[in-house]
Structures are given as structure tokens and as C-alpha cells.
Motif scaffolding. Structure first.
Motif, PDB file in Angstrom:
ATOM      1  N   LYS A  41     -13.966  -1.967  -4.559  1.00 33.17           N
ATOM      2  CA  LYS A  41     -12.822  -2.880  -4.520  1.00 33.17           C
ATOM      3  C   LYS A  41     -12.725  -3.682  -5.807  1.00 33.17           C
ATOM      4  CE  LYS A  41     -10.938  -6.760  -1.901  1.00 33.17           C
ATOM      5  NZ  LYS A  41     -11.105  -7.659  -0.738  1.00 33.17           N
ATOM      6  N   GLN A 281      -4.276  -2.917   6.069  1.00 34.29           N
ATOM      7  CA  GLN A 281      -3.828  -2.000   5.023  1.00 34.29           C
ATOM      8  C   GLN A 281      -2.926  -2.714   4.031  1.00 34.29           C
ATOM      9  OE1 GLN A 281      -1.955   1.194   7.258  1.00 34.29           O
ATOM     10  NE2 GLN A 281      -3.773   2.466   7.092  1.00 34.29           N
ATOM     11  N   ARG A 284      -4.984  -5.007   1.819  1.00 33.50           N
ATOM     12  CA  ARG A 284      -5.696  -4.272   0.780  1.00 33.50           C
ATOM     13  C   ARG A 284      -4.764  -3.946  -0.380  1.00 33.50           C
ATOM     14  NH1 ARG A 284      -8.773   0.761   2.940  1.00 33.50           N
ATOM     15  NH2 ARG A 284      -6.630   1.398   3.440  1.00 33.50           N
ATOM     16  N   ARG A 288      -5.104  -5.676  -4.210  1.00 36.54           N
ATOM     17  CA  ARG A 288      -5.234  -4.783  -5.366  1.00 36.54           C
ATOM     18  C   ARG A 288      -3.985  -4.776  -6.245  1.00 36.54           C
ATOM     19  NH1 ARG A 288      -7.978   0.561  -2.456  1.00 36.54           N
ATOM     20  NH2 ARG A 288      -9.979  -0.412  -1.956  1.00 36.54           N
ATOM     21  N   ASP A 329     -10.896 -12.534   0.353  1.00 39.54           N
ATOM     22  CA  ASP A 329     -11.647 -11.453   0.997  1.00 39.54           C
ATOM     23  C   ASP A 329     -12.433 -11.908   2.225  1.00 39.54           C
ATOM     24  OD1 ASP A 329     -12.479  -8.875   1.360  1.00 39.54           O
ATOM     25  OD2 ASP A 329     -14.246  -9.110   0.103  1.00 39.54           O
ATOM     26  N   TYR A 347     -14.478  -5.410   9.654  1.00 37.44           N
ATOM     27  CA  TYR A 347     -15.071  -4.334   8.852  1.00 37.44           C
ATOM     28  C   TYR A 347     -16.333  -3.821   9.538  1.00 37.44           C
ATOM     29  CZ  TYR A 347     -12.097  -5.669   4.906  1.00 37.44           C
ATOM     30  OH  TYR A 347     -11.036  -5.931   4.094  1.00 37.44           O
ATOM     31  N   HIS A 352     -12.412  -0.785   7.034  1.00 37.75           N
ATOM     32  CA  HIS A 352     -11.681  -1.494   8.078  1.00 37.75           C
ATOM     33  C   HIS A 352     -11.999  -0.885   9.445  1.00 37.75           C
ATOM     34  CE1 HIS A 352      -8.356  -2.495   4.938  1.00 37.75           C
ATOM     35  NE2 HIS A 352      -9.254  -3.453   4.995  1.00 37.75           N
TER      36      HIS A 352
END
Length: 790
Positions: A41, A281, A284, A288, A329, A347, A352
Motif C-alpha cells: 500500500k 474498495q 482503497r 491511493r 488507515d 482486515y 479486506h
């Protein structure tokens, strides 16, 4: 006990002959996978950070420039005009390097400097292009040659495949309008609301302000606009939201509904599992920076700053002001069900939880029959009542410090405030039901305030899951505006229905993992004194909630498709219908707030469009005069005026944010301004907002007409006024969310909804002869073409 054993990474026993260690291979494996995922990540975030940092160039372009400079050394053409020789002669430790090494190093350094210069040149060129807003003032469907050239240049300088934050450095700053322009537009906006005597007094106040105090305040504001990325947004967040001491429930928070006609599954845990997984999702992609930036006309980028704080964010209460706490996070979620709080890890093994695994966890919570601990049931009411309340012996802020700053209470409170978001598994079904008259009203009130203690109103958003499979979101307003959460919600609903899906029995797809550790029950020790504070906050919140008069109305007679055939803006059409409905309901005109966005600028949020214009008033009066034959002409004039004001607001030439910031500067400098005080104290008796559809590519409404969202709404802004939110869904549906207060004898949300319906139909009737003529001409042309074809 199996789960408890798996939760232990290692065990040791002290024996006479030494210490016996027992390692759990499964936990060690999960720790290893979590570490690998974390480093992956970080690597992806670093890579995307570099890509966004050098945009609109690319890292590979650096190599091209270096190769070009290196090639020039071998063909003896100095592209640097002597600069590489200068660098070569001034390199440190040059005596330790060969001539060739120094030449190569100087070429690399010059190429890097040239590359960075070109990046900044491209960015500032793009910023200059994006500062042009003439395109937005052109008539719909018509584009001048200059705008076409401008669009081509913007596309050329925008690069390819931008990430979410790629355009941030190229967005222009929000300009500070001139005081003369702002005051002129302000006086124009209040002229239809004041009689001659009141207007003359306002003119005198404005003139005195402009001549004596405005220049000093304006200079300070311009200085701030040079220094800060946005001269409005930080003050707007602090003074409009965080310094407010009234309850944020109803008064500030807003909600977003689920799909209107479709419920993908009626299993509560399964629906929550899919939706939470889709949110992970989305988070994430957000972290990013992989989401595509929103762009007007598919070309002009919008600011994405607000999206940064969507997850892991909480509004922390204070005595004089709150602050927004954003963490990074966070790997857990806090779930509320029947007065109990549970912590759920999101997690396992560095990934996930799958939808089926989340369903298992949520079903375990639903099956839990334990009772709430003393004071736990209504604990969340502390986030619903006044930000600062005083009881006989205890202040709310002091209660937080005294009872939640240490021990298990602090651990549990930290778990809630650091969670990715908050989930409520509600125990009463909600949703739109055509067979029930008030189903949309009840659904809206549940999302807006619930029971006043079953949503954590301080979290960036609370996801609400109902036992019949319906969902919804309650959103805290300080960190972002509705389109930001709406963007996420569009992604969630599309992913849930068209990508994740359900089994025939309604469960989440995938294998069921029963070896996951059970959700952890949060523990509390809440003394009686603190329980009294909770009860006080709950009672004040309940009084507010009980006073909310809500009406949800689906206008299905026509929609955007027919309005566009009338060659007018759908938003202007609806706003003028609201003005007509307001006058028929109250028999007077009032100051009207419509929210528009300023996200074409860096860190932009919103601006106000004052929809009650002189042109709108003239149109409404004409509609009430049955003998007036100029109604359609007056409508077109009023609609054009509204569109122009909306465009001015979007391009940084609005009225209210400028006056607001001048007022804040006056308070800092100790300058008393009766004009600004008067302006800032005026009530918005009609507050309106449109919920935009931003990702039409996610769901083809023509193919799946039932997969439409109900939009969202908010509480009334004025005690004797209305709050109206609307969403234009597809071509044939407009959903209205109308709020007011039962305590006001002058308002009635259902009645106002009826007035809106009649106003919409009356305005549409103005175009009927014109549309009938157009349709007849089209039919004639069709027949003529048919004859020719034969």
C-alpha cells in the motif's frame, strides 16, 4: 473458545526446566501478510503520489529529457547554451571525478532542472487556461470558436489518465470580487423583498460601508487570498460549522437515501456486508488517489480536496469550537445495535474482509442478546444535543474530560472516534413503499435523526442498515458538502448491485469463514452523574427531532427530458416553481438560498445563489394574474437571470461568501459595520439545494430504470421556513425532500409539496402550445419525409 485461541499470537508457560513457547502459525501468517499488504500500500501510494506530483508530465518524460541532453554531448551541440559547462565547473568534489563523469552528471542535473521547469510551465499554463470561465456563460448547445480552441488547449495540457489529485496544483485560486460589484449585486437581490423606505435605508448603509470601511477590509481579504489556497473555505468551516454551539443533528447534518424501487436483498446482514465491502474498495481507491477526478464538460477539473477526509474522520466537540480529527488507515468499524457498541475488524491476513465474512460478523451482532450496560443505550445522544450544555453540576465538555479521558471509557470512545466510519444496524424497517402514504417521510426522518441516540452524529458519516435490507447515510457537514458523499454513494450502490451481487437466498456471495474472531463488545463505566448529562442531551435532541415536519414527494409527471424540450435549464425551471409555490404558500416573497459549488477553484466549497430575483417576482405575479399574456416571456427572462446568477456564483463572483469574509475581517480588526451585521443576520426562509448525479456511466438508467437513488435532504434552516432538496433523476423523475417545523403555525411540509406540484404543472402548461406546435411540425416533416421515401 476456538476464536479466543486463534486471537493469541503466542503463549508461554514457565516450567522448572525453563520457558515453553507455543506459536500460532495462523496468526504469525496473518501478521506477515498484513505487513506485506501495508508495504504494498505504501509503495502504491508513493508511486501515485509521484505521478500526481509531476502531472501533467510523467516520470518517463524525465528519462526522455535526460537522453536528449546526453545525446547532445556526443553530437557536440550544446542545447543548454553553456549552462551544462557552468554546472560541470561548479560541481563539488569535481577533482575526484573524471571529465566524462562530470559531463554526464552535469547533463543529468541540467535535464532534471529543465524537466522541473517544464512541469511548472505546463501547470501554470493549465492554471491560466482554467482561469477562463467564458465558456460557462455561453448559451446551452452553442459554443463559440474561442471556447472550442480553449477546450482543445485544456485537453492538450491536461495530460492522459489523470489520478484523483493530479489537477490540484493547476486549479486557480478563488478570486476576491470587487466591493462595488458585490454590493451592487446584493442591493439588486434584496430590492424585490424591501419596500421603498427599507431599500433606501439599506442603500445608505451600503454606501456608508463602501465609502468608509470597505477598502481596509478588502485589502486584508486580498492579502489572505494571496497567502491561502482559498480565502473562504477555512473560515467557512470554522465559523459556520465548527463554532456553532447548537445541535448538529437536524440543524447541520444531512442524509442520503437508498435506491427507491429496488432492494437487492432483504437480509440485513448481507446487504450491510456488501455495502461495507464496497466502501472499503472505494476507500482503497481514494487513499491511493486512483479515482478519476470529476470534470465539467468531461474536461474542466473540479477540486478533490474535500474527499481526503471522507473516512477515519470525527468532529471532536469543544466548549467554544470543535475540531475535525482525521486519522489514516484505520482498520476497524464500530457497529451500534439495540443500545450496544461493537468493534469489528475490517482486515484479515492483510486483506479486506469479504462480503460473506462481513455478513457473518454483522449477523453475529444481530444474534447477540446481551443487554446494554448502564448509560450505554443513549450514549450517542451526546453527539445529538447542544455542543455545550450546562446541567446543575456538570458541563458536557467537562463530562467528556472527566469520564471519557481515561480507563475503559477512553478506550471505547477512541475506538468509535478512530473508526473508519460508524454503522447502525437499525431494528425498524424503513424505505419507500408506494402502498404507504408517509413511507418516504418516515424514511427521511429516520435517516436525519433516528431515535436521537442510534447514530454517532460526530462521525464523518453514519451508515444505517434496516432490517428489510434498505440502507442510508447520515452525514456530518463540516468536513465536506453533499456532492462529495454523493459521489461515494453512487459508487457503492452500483458496486453492490452490479458487481458484488447476492445468492438466490439473498446472502453475500463467497464462502463463509466462521473462524473469524467475534466482534468485540465495547465496555463502559458510566456513573449516574454522567448519565444525567446524557439524558439532558437526549431530551434536547428529541425535542428538536419531534419538531421536524418532513415530506418526501416523487414528482413523476415529467422530468428533465420534457424541461429540456422547453429550451430552459431544469434547475432554473425548478427554482422558479419553488418561488411560485412559496408565494402561494406564504403570500409573500422571501430571501431564498440555493447552494452552488465553487470546486472549479482550489479548495472550493459552496456559494449562494439568491433565487428570489426581481425577474422571478415579476413572473410569479404574472402567474397569479390570469389575464396576463406575458407569462412565458417573463418566465424565460427570470430563468435566464437565474442561470446567469448561478454561473456568477460558480465562477467566484457570488455575493454571500465575499460579504461573510468581510464580516469576519471586520471582527478581527474590531471594525463595527452595521451594513455587514444587517446582511449576516437576514434569515433564509427558503433554503434549497440540488443533489447532483455525477457518475452517470455507472448505471444505465435507460436499461435499468428502477435503479435510481432517492437523493437526500436536510432539516429546516429557519424556524418559520422551509428546507427543500431535490434530485433530478433520469429524464422523467424529480424527487423533492421538504422540511419545516411543526411548531411554526405558518408552515406545512405536505401543503408545500402540493404547491410545488401545482407550480411545476402550471409552468409546464405555459409551454404546451409551443410544444404542441413543435410536435405538429415534427409530425408534418415526418410525413413529408415518408412521402418522399415512398
Amino acid at each position: 473458545m476456538a476464536e479466543a485461541h486463534q486471537a493469541v499470537g503466542f503463549q508461554f508457560t514457565v516450567r522448572p526446566d525453563g520457558v515453553d513457547f507455543k506459536l500460532s502459525q495462523e496468526v504469525i501468517k496473518n501478521i506477515y501478510l498484513s505487513g506485506v499488504t501495508a508495504w504494498k500500500k505504501k509503495a502504491i501510494q508513493f508511486k501515485n503520489g509521484v505521478l500526481a506530483g509531476v502531472y501533467p508530465a510523467s516520470p518517463s518524460s524525465w528519462l526522455i529529457v535526460v537522453i536528449a541532453m546526453m545525446s547532445s554531448l556526443y553530437i557536440h551541440i550544446d542545447l543548454s547554451m553553456g549552462m551544462m559547462d557552468t554546472i560541470k565547473e561548479n560541481l563539488p568534489y569535481r577533482d575526484c571525478m573524471s571529465v566524462q563523469t562530470r559531463a554526464v552528471l552535469s547533463a543529468i542535473l541540467f535535464a532534471t532542472g529543465l524537466w522541473l521547469f517544464l512541469i511548472y510551465l505546463l501547470r501554470y499554463t493549465l492554471k491560466a487556461l482554467l482561469s477562463y470561465h467564458g465558456w460557462i456563460f455561453e448559451s446551452h448547445g452553442k459554443m463559440s470558436t474561442s471556447t472550442k480552441v480553449w477546450l482543445c488547449l485544456v485537453k492538450m495540457f491536461s495530460g492522459r489518465r489523470p489520478l484523483l489529485y493530479s489537477f490540484q496544483a493547476s486549479l486557480p485560486r478563488l478570486p476576491v470580487p470587487s466591493v462595488d460589484d458585490t454590493i451592487h449585486r446584493y442591493l439588486e437581490s434584496v430590492r424585490p423583498l424591501l419596500d421603498n423606505e427599507q431599500y433606501n435605508k439599506m442603500e445608505l448603509l451600503a454606501s456608508d460601508f463602501k465609502e468608509n470601511k470597505a477598502a481596509q477590509l478588502q485589502r486584508c481579504l486580498i492579502l489572505k487570498s494571496w497567502w491561502a489556497t482559498n480565502y473562504v473555505s477555512d473560515w467557512w468551516e470554522e465559523y459556520i460549522y465548527l463554532r456553532g454551539r447548537s445541535p448538529i443533528m437536524v440543524n447541520s447534518n444531512f442524509y442520503i437515501m437508498d435506491l427507491l424501487y429496488v432492494t437487492p436483498t432483504h437480509r440485513q446482514a448481507a446487504r450491510a456486508g456488501n455495502v461495507v465491502h464496497a466502501m472499503l474498495q472505494y476507500r482503497r481507491k481514494l487513499e491511493r488517489g486512483e479515482l478519476a477526478p470529476l470534470r465539467a464538460l468531461g474536461t474542466v477539473p473540479m477540486c478533490s480536496t474535500q474527499m481526503e477526509r471522507m473516512f477515519n474522520t470525527t468532529r471532536i466537540p469543544g466548549i467554544e469550537t470543535d475540531f475535525v480529527q482525521h486519522l489514516t488507515d484505520r482498520k476497524h468499524l464500530v457497529v451500534f445495535h439495540k443500545g450496544r457498541f461493537f468493534q469489528v475488524w475490517l482486515y484479515t491476513g492483510g486483506r479486506h474482509l469479504l462480503p460473506s465474512e462481513l455478513e457473518t460478523q454483522f449477523q453475529r451482532i444481530l444474534n447477540d442478546t446481551s443487554e446494554p450496560q448502564p448509560g450505554e443505550l443513549k450514549l450517542a445522544a451526546l453527539t445529538a444535543g447542544y455542543r455545550y450544555i450546562q446541567t446543575k453540576n456538570t458541563l458536557k465538555k467537562q463530562a467528556r474530560i472527566k469520564y471519557f479521558s481515561q480507563g475503559i471509557n477512553k478506550v471505547s470512545l477512541d475506538a468509535i472516534e478512530s473508526a473508519a466510519f460508524f454503522l447502525t444496524l437499525d431494528d425498524e424497517p424503513q424505505g419507500y413503499d408506494p402502498a404507504k402514504t408517509n413511507s418516504l417521510d418516515s424514511y427521511a426522518k429516520s435517516l436525519l435523526h433516528g431515535k436521537c441516540y442510534d447514530r454517532w452524529f460526530d462521525k464523518s458519516f453514519t451508515l444505517i442498515s434496516y432490517p428489510n435490507g434498505k440502507m442510508g447515510v447520515n452525514v456530518e457537514h463540516s468536513w465536506a458538502d453533499a456532492p462529495i458523499v454523493g459521489h461515494m454513494w453512487e459508487y457503492i450502490l452500483a458496486t453492490d448491485c452490479f458487481h458484488l451481487g447476492y445468492t438466490e437466498e439473498g446472502h453475500c456471495k463467497g464462502d463463509v469463514n466462521k473462524n473469524l474472531p467475534h466482534p468485540t463488545r465495547l465496555q463502559w463505566q458510566i456513573p449516574n452523574e454522567c448519565q444525567n448529562v446524557i439524558e439532558t442531551s437526549y431530551l434536547s435532541a428529541k425535542q428538536i427531532a419531534d419538531d421536524v415536519d418532513f415530506h418526501g414527494y416523487l414528482f413523476a409527471e415529467f422530468g428533465k427530458g420534457l424541461i429540456k424540450k422547453c429550451r430552459t435549464s431544469p434547475d432554473a425551471f425548478i427554482q422558479l416553481a419553488l418561488q411560485l409555490a412559496q408565494f402561494r404558500d406564504q403570500h409573500v416573497f422571501c430571501l431564498t438560498y440555493e447552494s452552488s459549488m465553487t470546486r472549479m477553484f482550489r479548495d472550493g466549497r459552496t456559494e449562494t445563489v439568491r433565487s428570489c430575483t426581481s425577474e422571478a417576482v415579476a413572473f410569479v405575479r404574472a402567474m397569479e394574474d390570469a389575464g396576463n399574456v406575458c407569462q412565458l416571456a417573463l418566465f424565460r427572462k427570470a430563468a435566464e437571470k437565474h442561470q446567469n446568477m448561478y454561473r456568477l456564483a460558480m465562477t467566484g463572483s457570488g455575493i454571500d461568501r465575499h460579504l461573510f469574509c468581510l464580516y469576519i475581517v471586520s471582527k478581527y480588526l474590531g471594525v463595527d459595520s452595521p451594513f455587514l451585521t444587517k446582511v449576516l443576520s437576514e434569515p433564509w426562509k427558503l433554503s434549497t439545494s440540488q443533489t447532483p448525479q455525477q457518475q452517470l456511466n455507472l448505471v444505465d438508467i435507460n436499461k435499468f430504470p428502477k435503479y435510481v437513488c432517492g437523493g437526500g435532504g436536510f432539516g429546516p434552516v429557519a424556524d418559520d421556513g422551509y428546507g427543500v432538496s431535490y434530485i433530478i433523476v433520469g429524464e422523467n423523475l424529480i424527487t423533492f425532500h421538504i422540511s419545516s417545523k411543526f411548531s411554526s403555525p405558518d408552515t406545512d411540509s405536505y401543503r408545500f409539496g402540493q404547491h410545488i406540484q401545482k407550480a411545476m404543472l402550471d409552468i409546464q402548461a405555459l409551454f404546451k402550445p409551443e410544444n404542441d406546435k413543435t410536435a405538429q411540425n415534427a409530425k408534418y416533416v415526418h410525413l413529408e419525409n415518408g412521402k418522399k421515401h415512398i
